[in-house]
Design a protein around this motif. Structure first.
Motif, short mmCIF file in Angstrom:
data_model
loop_
_atom_site.label_atom_id
_atom_site.label_comp_id
_atom_site.label_asym_id
_atom_site.label_seq_id
_atom_site.Cartn_x
_atom_site.Cartn_y
_atom_site.Cartn_z
N LEU A 1 0.89 -1.31 0.05
CA LEU A 1 0.01 0.08 0.02
C LEU A 1 1.11 1.21 -0.02
O LEU A 1 0.49 2.26 -0.78
N GLY A 2 2.17 1.06 0.75
CA GLY A 2 2.76 2.39 0.70
C GLY A 2 3.63 2.77 -0.53
O GLY A 2 3.76 3.72 -1.06
N LEU A 3 3.77 1.37 -1.05
CA LEU A 3 4.64 1.60 -2.51
C LEU A 3 3.54 2.30 -3.51
O LEU A 3 3.99 3.18 -4.22
N LEU A 4 2.32 1.89 -3.42
CA LEU A 4 1.39 2.21 -4.21
C LEU A 4 1.21 3.68 -4.09
O LEU A 4 0.92 4.58 -4.97
N ALA A 5 0.74 4.08 -2.94
CA ALA A 5 0.88 5.53 -2.74
C ALA A 5 1.92 6.34 -2.99
O ALA A 5 1.67 7.33 -3.70
N GLY A 6 3.30 5.90 -2.85
CA GLY A 6 4.50 6.45 -3.19
C GLY A 6 4.46 6.70 -4.89
O GLY A 6 4.75 7.88 -5.40
N VAL A 7 4.13 5.67 -5.44
CA VAL A 7 4.15 5.71 -7.09
C VAL A 7 3.14 6.69 -7.45
O VAL A 7 3.38 7.39 -8.27
N THR A 8 1.94 6.45 -6.62
CA THR A 8 0.83 7.48 -7.16
C THR A 8 1.10 8.93 -6.96
O THR A 8 0.79 9.59 -7.75
N VAL A 9 1.71 9.30 -6.01
CA VAL A 9 2.16 10.69 -5.83
C VAL A 9 3.36 11.08 -6.43
O VAL A 9 3.26 12.25 -7.23
N LEU A 10 4.24 10.04 -6.82
CA LEU A 10 5.45 10.70 -7.85
C LEU A 10 4.59 10.73 -9.20
O LEU A 10 5.11 11.66 -9.86
N ALA A 11 3.72 10.14 -9.62
CA ALA A 11 3.05 10.26 -10.90
C ALA A 11 2.24 11.79 -10.99
O ALA A 11 2.46 12.27 -11.90
N LEU A 12 1.50 11.84 -10.06
CA LEU A 12 0.88 13.19 -9.75
C LEU A 12 1.91 14.18 -9.92
O LEU A 12 1.54 15.28 -10.65
N THR A 13 2.89 14.20 -9.08
CA THR A 13 3.90 15.25 -9.15
C THR A 13 4.38 15.53 -10.70
O THR A 13 4.83 16.46 -11.08
N SER A 14 4.78 14.41 -11.06
CA SER A 14 5.60 14.41 -12.47
C SER A 14 4.53 15.22 -13.52
O SER A 14 4.89 15.85 -14.31
N ALA B 1 2.19 17.19 -12.54
CA ALA B 1 1.71 18.55 -12.52
C ALA B 1 2.98 19.54 -12.93
O ALA B 1 2.81 20.60 -13.45
N LEU B 2 4.21 18.76 -12.99
CA LEU B 2 5.33 19.84 -13.31
C LEU B 2 5.62 19.75 -14.67
O LEU B 2 6.08 20.67 -15.32
N THR B 3 5.08 18.70 -15.42
CA THR B 3 5.10 18.65 -16.68
C THR B 3 3.91 20.02 -17.26
O THR B 3 4.09 20.53 -18.14
#
Length: 51
Positions: free
Chosen positions: A21-34, A36-38
């Motif tokens: 669950l933590g891994l999935l949450a981390g990947v989701t946050v990373l994708a959303l950040t990516s 947003a920055l794009t």
């Protein structure tokens, strides 16, 4: 007399609670950040007439 339970030992990688669950949450946050920055980068490039 105190007995140490085996739960007081340091956790090995992958033994923590909510690993998947933590891994999935981390990947989701990373994708959303990516994304947003794009978007911000595109808006800046468009504002400077590079695109």
């Amino acid at each position: 007399m105190t007995e140490q339970s085996p739960q007081n030992q340091p956790l090995k990688p992958g033994e923590g609670k909510g690993g998947c669950l933590g891994l999935l949450a981390g990947v989701t946050v990373l994708a959303l950040t990516s994304f947003a920055l794009t978007g911000v980068g595109y808006l800046v490039a468009h504002a400077m007439h590079w695109v």
